[in-house]
Design a protein around this motif. Sequence first.
Motif, mmCIF file in Angstrom:
data_model
loop_
_atom_site.group_PDB
_atom_site.id
_atom_site.type_symbol
_atom_site.label_atom_id
_atom_site.label_comp_id
_atom_site.label_asym_id
_atom_site.label_seq_id
_atom_site.Cartn_x
_atom_site.Cartn_y
_atom_site.Cartn_z
ATOM 1 N N GLU A 1 0.833 -1.190 0.000
ATOM 2 C CA GLU A 1 0.000 0.000 0.000
ATOM 3 C C GLU A 1 0.871 1.244 0.000
ATOM 4 N N SER A 2 0.331 2.303 -0.553
ATOM 5 C CA SER A 2 1.038 3.579 -0.525
ATOM 6 C C SER A 2 1.128 4.070 0.919
ATOM 7 N N GLY A 3 2.229 4.719 1.225
ATOM 8 C CA GLY A 3 2.403 5.239 2.578
ATOM 9 C C GLY A 3 3.467 6.310 2.587
ATOM 10 N N TYR A 4 3.895 6.651 3.767
ATOM 11 C CA TYR A 4 4.904 7.688 3.918
ATOM 12 C C TYR A 4 6.153 7.117 4.560
ATOM 13 N N ILE A 5 7.302 7.498 4.034
ATOM 14 C CA ILE A 5 8.598 7.113 4.595
ATOM 15 C C ILE A 5 9.252 8.431 4.990
ATOM 16 N N TYR A 6 8.950 8.862 6.207
ATOM 17 C CA TYR A 6 9.416 10.161 6.656
ATOM 18 C C TYR A 6 10.911 10.167 6.934
ATOM 19 N N VAL A 7 11.538 11.283 6.599
ATOM 20 C CA VAL A 7 12.977 11.444 6.811
ATOM 21 C C VAL A 7 13.254 12.778 7.512
ATOM 22 N N THR A 8 14.229 12.743 8.401
ATOM 23 C CA THR A 8 14.672 13.952 9.088
ATOM 24 C C THR A 8 15.742 14.636 8.241
ATOM 25 N N MET A 9 16.107 15.839 8.625
ATOM 26 C CA MET A 9 17.150 16.551 7.892
ATOM 27 C C MET A 9 18.472 15.790 7.967
ATOM 28 N N THR A 10 18.799 15.230 9.107
ATOM 29 C CA THR A 10 20.029 14.449 9.241
ATOM 30 C C THR A 10 19.998 13.238 8.318
ATOM 31 N N GLU A 11 18.856 12.565 8.241
ATOM 32 C CA GLU A 11 18.731 11.408 7.347
ATOM 33 C C GLU A 11 18.853 11.833 5.889
ATOM 34 N N ILE A 12 18.262 12.966 5.552
ATOM 35 C CA ILE A 12 18.363 13.490 4.191
ATOM 36 C C ILE A 12 19.832 13.744 3.847
ATOM 37 N N GLU A 13 20.552 14.351 4.768
ATOM 38 C CA GLU A 13 21.972 14.623 4.540
ATOM 39 C C GLU A 13 22.771 13.332 4.391
ATOM 40 N N ASN A 14 22.480 12.332 5.232
ATOM 41 C CA ASN A 14 23.198 11.050 5.164
ATOM 42 C C ASN A 14 22.921 10.301 3.867
ATOM 43 N N ILE A 15 21.672 10.292 3.433
ATOM 44 C CA ILE A 15 21.327 9.612 2.177
ATOM 45 C C ILE A 15 21.946 10.352 0.996
ATOM 46 N N SER A 16 21.884 11.671 1.026
ATOM 47 C CA SER A 16 22.494 12.477 -0.043
ATOM 48 C C SER A 16 23.974 12.170 -0.165
ATOM 49 N N LYS A 17 24.637 12.097 0.976
ATOM 50 C CA LYS A 17 26.076 11.810 0.985
ATOM 51 C C LYS A 17 26.341 10.418 0.406
ATOM 52 N N LEU A 18 25.550 9.431 0.819
ATOM 53 C CA LEU A 18 25.699 8.071 0.303
ATOM 54 C C LEU A 18 25.542 8.027 -1.214
ATOM 55 N N LEU A 19 24.595 8.796 -1.718
ATOM 56 C CA LEU A 19 24.318 8.819 -3.157
ATOM 57 C C LEU A 19 25.192 9.815 -3.907
ATOM 58 N N ASN A 20 26.046 10.500 -3.173
ATOM 59 C CA ASN A 20 26.942 11.487 -3.757
ATOM 60 C C ASN A 20 26.161 12.578 -4.499
ATOM 61 N N LEU A 21 25.107 13.069 -3.833
ATOM 62 C CA LEU A 21 24.268 14.124 -4.389
ATOM 63 C C LEU A 21 24.234 15.310 -3.436
ATOM 64 N N GLU A 22 24.045 16.483 -3.983
ATOM 65 C CA GLU A 22 23.783 17.654 -3.157
ATOM 66 C C GLU A 22 22.400 17.466 -2.521
#
Length: 126
Positions: free
Chosen positions: A30-51
């Motif tokens: 089912e569709s849902g939400y996968i909420y992310v914090t700013m710290t998580e956003i920064e960590n995922i961005s870094k992992l993906l080598n994206l700004e």
Amino acid sequence: MSNIVKKDGYSYSFDVDACSTCKGRCCTGESGYIYVTMTEIENISKLLNLEVKDFAQEYLFKKLYKYSIKENKFGESYECVFYDRESNGCKIYEARPLQCKTFPFWDYFKQRVDELKLECPGVIDV
């Protein structure tokens, strides 16, 4: 030997090894939400080598005052944009959000164990 996780306050345990037996039901369905914090956003961005800005534009949407990871529609099912069907795994596992790390030990499921068992083959009665 199975890798069983128990958490205080929950009437069930979780067999981590069962993850290899299902098709990512916690990441699909089912569709849902996968909420992310700013710290998580920064960590995922870094992992993906994206700004952060580029990551947010490509992979997030805003729901009220929170950010959630986008989903893909696959037939009648929805799945996290980072779910990898080929490996039956997570493309950002090392930086996955806390919401993902804590599954299936969510307050929501404390009173809905039968619903959880339908979704997750690793749930075991204590």
